[in-house]
Design an enzyme around this catalytic site. Structure first.
Site, PDB file in Angstrom:
ATOM      1  N   LYS A 146       0.924  -1.398  -0.001  1.00  0.00           N
ATOM      2  CA  LYS A 146       0.071   0.200   0.028  1.00  0.00           C
ATOM      3  C   LYS A 146       0.790   1.371   0.079  1.00  0.00           C
ATOM      4  O   LYS A 146       1.802   1.429   0.938  1.00  0.00           O
ATOM      5  CB  LYS A 146      -0.936   0.121   1.189  1.00  0.00           C
ATOM      6  CG  LYS A 146      -2.058  -1.149   1.111  1.00  0.00           C
ATOM      7  CD  LYS A 146      -2.795  -0.934   2.437  1.00  0.00           C
ATOM      8  CE  LYS A 146      -3.783   0.152   2.410  1.00  0.00           C
ATOM      9  NZ  LYS A 146      -5.050   0.134   3.371  1.00  0.00           N
ATOM     10  N   ILE A 147       0.596   2.181  -1.078  1.00  0.00           N
ATOM     11  CA  ILE A 147       1.377   3.219  -1.161  1.00  0.00           C
ATOM     12  C   ILE A 147       0.366   4.432  -1.117  1.00  0.00           C
ATOM     13  O   ILE A 147      -0.586   4.383  -1.764  1.00  0.00           O
ATOM     14  CB  ILE A 147       2.112   3.323  -2.542  1.00  0.00           C
ATOM     15  CG1 ILE A 147       3.244   2.201  -2.351  1.00  0.00           C
ATOM     16  CG2 ILE A 147       2.766   4.791  -2.672  1.00  0.00           C
ATOM     17  CD1 ILE A 147       4.212   2.215  -3.596  1.00  0.00           C
TER      18      ILE A 147
END
EC number: 2.2.1.2
Length: 378
Positions: A146-147
């Site tokens: 997750k960015i």
């Protein structure tokens, strides 16, 4: 108490409509008790998302982590190392449980997401390094990194996708930023293709946050105090999400996409996040019932999952026919003096800050536990 209801007809119907059901929660107890496996087997759960707040609640409780904490204390690891070892262990275990789903769906589902350190949200290079490290630490093909969709996160998304790592882009609130996210994804695919990486192995979702939009805009509508304002409560979040899906349809019918598709590329699916209803005046399945569209993911807390199973109203596509009304609703909000751009910027800033606080609380709790078991906790 973690339970599994037998009422699953609504969840089956939701899945049949093309919505992948992911659980927005993870803990050691959920893994070791067999509950996650039960939800997969009986409640159509085909993925898991985590975030700093979820891990703070799980590890902060201490339940199921005592043995690992004691081992880490003896080894004298740092607090940051301890947190990463515990969180990646949970994600790895969940990924193993979901591996049959991953294999059966060709990698589309069976995914577990883990977020980069939220303190890096405005540092592109550090985010890239952290994403690569997390992918290496978890070491499972069905992990998604997750960015956050901050300005600094966008080039990181392109770089990480370009390396062949699957990404869950998180904290998307605005339509403009969502288009930038899709552009970053396509740029990453183009980079991966140029590097000779098999595009079929890269998957991505774009996590578009829902309920927080209503929470903030409804608060401003209440201050306006007019009948027109009252009539708009509970409409902005759905309008925003529906217009995001319209943008998704447009981008993934465009020239850049059609050039990549023959190479085995996958569309970046919209993922509805923050789908637990925060206003008790609204039906608790609002952000599930009203966001049914093919090729989407809805990640939901267990309470929303159970509510949907029990009394959700799943009756076909509730997104694609509503674009004109969605535009009208957001325009009406703007006419009342509520700035869409201001709201979504505030929500992004608050979300990043919230995760930073949760991460700090988690580090503090683990440091305390390590000291209690004889480590210095530094």
């Amino acid at each position: 108490m973690i339970t599994v209801s037998n009422t699953v007809e609504n969840l089956e119907r939701l899945s049949d409509e093309g919505v992948s059901i992911w659980l927005d929660d993870l803990s050691r107890k959920r893994i070791t008790s067999g509950n996650l496996a039960e939800l997969i087997a009986h409640k159509h759960v085909v993925g898991v998302t985590t975030n700093p707040s979820i891990f703070q609640a799980a590890i902060g409780s201490g339940e199921g982590y005592e043995e690992q904490l004691a081992d880490l204390a003896v080894r004298g690891v740092t607090v940051d190392e301890a947190v990463r070892m515990m969180t990646t262990a949970d994600v790895r275990a969940a990924a193993d449980i979901l591996r049959p789903v991953y294999d059966a769906t060709g990698g589309r589902d069976g995914r577990v997401s883990i977020e980069v350190d939220p303190r890096l949200a405005h540092d592109t290079e550090a985010t890239i390094a952290e994403a690569k490290q997390l992918a290496w630490l978890v070491d499972r093909p069905n992990v998604m990194i997750k960015i956050p969709a901050t300005k600094a996160g966008l080039p990181a998304i392109t770089e990480v996708i370009g390396l062949g790592i699957s990404v869950n882009v998180t904290l998307i609130f605005s339509l403009e930023r969502y288009r930038e996210v899709m552009d970053a994804y396509l740029a990453g695919l183009e980079r991966a293709q140029a590097a000779g990486i098999d595009l079929a192995g890269i998957h991505s979702v774009a996590s578009f946050f829902v309920s927080r939009v209503d929470s903030e805009i409804d608060k401003r509508l209440a201050k306006a105090g007019t009948d027109d304002a009252q009539a708009l409560k509970g409409k902005a979040a759905l309008a925003n999400a529906r217009l995001a899906y319209e943008a998704y349809e447009e981008v993934f019918a465009g020239e850049r996409w059609t050039a990549l598709a023959p190479a085995g590329a996958h569309k970046q699916r919209p993922l509805w996040a923050s789908t637990g209803v925060k206003d008790p005046a609204y039906k608790d399945t609002l952000y599930v019932d009203e966001l049914v569209a093919p090729g989407t993911v809805n990640t939901m807390p267990e309470g929303t999952l159970n509510a949907t199973a029990d009394h959700g109203d799943i009756h076909g596509d509730t997104v694609t026919g509503g674009y004109a009304q969605a535009r009208a609703d957001l325009a009406a909000v703007e006419r009342l003096g509520i700035s869409y751009d201001e709201v979504v910027k505030q929500l992004e800033d608050e979300a990043v800050a919230k995760f930073e606080v949760a991460w700090g609380d988690l580090l503090e709790a683990v440091a305390t536990s390590l000291r209690g078991k004889g480590a210095d906790g530094e």
